[in-house]
Design an enzyme around this catalytic site. Sequence first.
Site, mmCIF file in Angstrom:
data_model
loop_
_atom_site.group_PDB
_atom_site.id
_atom_site.type_symbol
_atom_site.label_atom_id
_atom_site.label_comp_id
_atom_site.label_asym_id
_atom_site.label_seq_id
_atom_site.Cartn_x
_atom_site.Cartn_y
_atom_site.Cartn_z
ATOM 1 N N LYS A 80 3.091 -26.771 -22.158
ATOM 2 C CA LYS A 80 4.444 -26.927 -21.611
ATOM 3 C C LYS A 80 5.392 -26.042 -22.417
ATOM 4 O O LYS A 80 5.296 -26.005 -23.651
ATOM 5 C CB LYS A 80 4.857 -28.402 -21.709
ATOM 6 C CG LYS A 80 6.203 -28.727 -21.064
ATOM 7 C CD LYS A 80 6.539 -30.218 -21.192
ATOM 8 C CE LYS A 80 7.815 -30.579 -20.467
ATOM 9 N NZ LYS A 80 8.152 -32.017 -20.574
ATOM 10 N N SER A 93 9.567 -34.209 -16.097
ATOM 11 C CA SER A 93 9.850 -32.814 -16.348
ATOM 12 C C SER A 93 8.607 -31.945 -16.531
ATOM 13 O O SER A 93 8.692 -30.727 -16.369
ATOM 14 C CB SER A 93 10.722 -32.681 -17.598
ATOM 15 O OG SER A 93 10.020 -33.071 -18.758
ATOM 16 N N SER A 110 8.253 -38.280 -18.182
ATOM 17 C CA SER A 110 7.986 -36.868 -17.869
ATOM 18 C C SER A 110 6.532 -36.436 -17.934
ATOM 19 O O SER A 110 6.214 -35.314 -17.542
ATOM 20 C CB SER A 110 8.810 -35.963 -18.789
ATOM 21 O OG SER A 110 10.144 -35.915 -18.364
#
Lengths: 95, 491
Positions: B78, B158, B182
């Site tokens: 990420k 997210s 997330s």
Amino acid sequence: MSLDRDTVRKIAFLSRIEVADDTLEPLAGQLSGILDWFEQLKEVDTDGVQPMSSVTDAVLRWRDDVITDGGIREKILANAPEAMDGFFTVPKVVE
Amino acid sequence: MTSLLDLSLAEARDGLRAKDFTAVELTDAYLGMVEKHRGLNAYITETPDLAREQAKAADAALAAGTAGAMAGIPVGIKDLFCTEGVLTTAASHILDGFKPPYESTVSANLKKAGAVMLGKLNLDEFAMGGSNQTSYYGPAKNPWKAEGSDADLVPGGSSGGSAAAVSARMALAATGTDTGGSIRQPAAYCGITGIKPTYGRCSRFGIIAYASSLDQAGPMTRTVRDAAIMLGSMAGFDPKDSTSADIALPDFEAALTGDIRSLKIGIPQEYRPEGLDPEINALWDKGIDMLKAAGAEVVDISLPHTKYALATYYIIAPAEASSNLARYDGLRFGLRVEGKTLDEMYARTRAAGFGEEVQRRILMGTYVLSAGYYDAYYLKAQRVRARIAEDFRNAFKTVDVILTPTAPTPAFGIGANMDDPIAMYLNDVFTVPTSLAGLPGLSVPVGLSSTGLPLGLQLIGRPFDEETVLRAGDVLEKAAGFSAVPSLVKG
């Protein structure tokens, strides 16, 4: 709880975010909507409840007061939008 | 080579060790997929050269018998984790061109274990959002589509790029971070597995901060076993994070015994609010039956402050964010927009560099921390947070693990909810309480909606008891037998 333009202007300044005059009003409406939604928390009885700032009960650790890194000026400055002679540069603040 | 892409992390690990194929072959297969499905916008930065180099090193380590637990496994990171010398953006304009001079502890741990980095994955800007639509680099797309429709869906957020990539075979596994859901919510939306470990289990050092009392890294994988393996390589005590837990790291994979007889599973009545999608309700009941059939004992419990969790979270997280994001000043890294004065430079840089949702949260956070409102909002929220954590402590006196839905709906269309922040926040309704209490939460794909979209269930455990959560999750996964894949993977 509803916010007016002046309050939004003040928060924007505290946040150091430039907000155009014509967006103050819609922003105030939006933020007020969120604040109204927060009102529900008043229903919760929190008398005598300690505010919880961390989920860990751990006490902060101590370490020896020794230098553990340093000497990486070039690395630190490498990402600066503007750097000169080993310093970050800023707009002139003293006349 | 397609068959390589169908292997789980555990199978690929075993195949590499048995010399059935090489890390270079496995990596090349994944790099091919990264290129093929570029249209999903899952990656912000691809690092194929680095990946091939790391794959070669992994093959050498495998041959020498010095390979780590993740040797040769192609993963996506990420883009919230700082990676030394590799562009790290947090999906924000304000970090334009930022190449960290250091590596986050979690990504360094993975590197040390031999993992191969395919690239940096898309996310909501600064991890603020539940649909990946606040990314400066454009939304990542969900590889799944509803039956009979070609409309693009959000992958959740997210960690949307992470979930999309794992689901579309563009990474064998990925790192995510979870502040209010997330990892778990995008995992559910994309039909994969994701675990947010206990707060303190994974070091936060080098993860770009959003809300420091909540942020936690975790693995996003195809199976529960894969999550157990990867978590073992990500986690561990780190003196560079003052909230990192200095406790022994268990063998998470060894916890998957398949035996949950006499395990007590709590079912919180508050997670069945009026108006909950009947499909989600039915899926939950199905999950309860599966665990019962495996010998677990199901117990009704109450978490009375659940309904206040979202409002509490949306005070605490923005408050912490407004403080954490004060560091973006146009001076030391990233974007700079000139101004006549220092203040003007700050304000212009931050207005141009932060997107709408990030600005909204900074403003909100600044307000609830400001003189005169601090007690009414921030301290009140911290007190309610204490009651929410207490709810869980009480529940865990009688149960070992809690089962809930992960999200109230399947993935929704790109563009939806963008003009209504509160409607968007509601996607986190089942994941936020766990975050506020700092507990481990695992999302496992359990079924499909009537429109053919994946749905997940969440298992919540006691602090630092990921082992029980994973053990129950493994049983649930096997009982559910979720084997559906998005049609673009089939085709």
